[in-house]
Design an enzyme around this catalytic site. Structure first.
Site, PDB file in Angstrom:
ATOM      1  N   GLY A   9       1.082  -0.931   0.360  1.00  0.00           N
ATOM      2  CA  GLY A   9      -0.291  -0.058   0.514  1.00  0.00           C
ATOM      3  C   GLY A   9       0.577   1.251  -0.263  1.00  0.00           C
ATOM      4  O   GLY A   9       1.994   1.670  -0.148  1.00  0.00           O
ATOM      5  N   CYS A  10       0.326   2.061   0.290  1.00  0.00           N
ATOM      6  CA  CYS A  10       0.972   3.583   0.624  1.00  0.00           C
ATOM      7  C   CYS A  10       2.214   3.572   1.058  1.00  0.00           C
ATOM      8  O   CYS A  10       2.440   2.755   2.304  1.00  0.00           O
ATOM      9  CB  CYS A  10       0.549   4.381   1.083  1.00  0.00           C
ATOM     10  SG  CYS A  10       1.539   6.174   1.877  1.00  0.00           S
TER      11      CYS A  10
END
Length: 156
Positions: A9-10
């Site tokens: 993810g981020c």
């Protein structure tokens, strides 16, 4: 020193988690797994380059094992959501382990299998385990982003 590369993810929160691990000597956030050479954040955000946001970790295997790093990876995202982590949606946010050696591939597959059979998740684990390709370092303002803002101990 050895390298390990993870997409979860981020990359901001994932990098902060790895930076707290004893034996991790450096981290860098960037992009891996796509087709465009030297992509920018804006390129990757189009969801058309094939890159994942990743954290590349350099570590001292005499202080921390690759298996320990895998545990940090699994603990810091939901490996059952396809191309999504929290509010972030797109292939750049996919769950991925980019292995650098055959030993890392074997360890990653064993770790994924153990987690899948543990019963911790109701849905299947969708994490891809693929060979590391070119690592493109993200823009400087993304490096240690949460530390620069005094949020390194927060999970986002």
């Amino acid at each position: 020193m050895e390298k390990a590369t993870f997409g979860a993810g981020c990359f901001w929160g994932v990098e902060a988690a790895f930076r707290q691990v004893k034996g991790v000597t450096s981290t860098a956030v960037g992009y891996m797994g796509g087709t465009l050479k030297d992509p920018t954040y804006q390129d990757v955000c189009t969801d058309e380059t094939g890159h994942a946001e990743v954290v590349q970790v350099e570590f001292d295997p005499s202080q921390v094992s690759y298996d320990d790093l895998l545990q940090v990876f699994w603990a810091n995202h939901d490996p059952t959501t396809m191309n999504r982590q929290g509010p972030d949606v797109g292939t750049q946010y996919r769950s991925a382990i980019f292995y650098h050696t055959p030993e890392q591939k074997t360890a990653a597959e064993a770790s994924k299998g153990a987690l899948a059979s543990s019963g911790k998740f109701r849905r299947p684990i969708v994490t891809e385990i693929v060979p590391a390709t070119d690592f493109w370092r993200a823009e400087e303002y993304h490096q240690q982003y949460l530390e620069k803002r005094g949020l390194a101990h927060c999970r986002i």
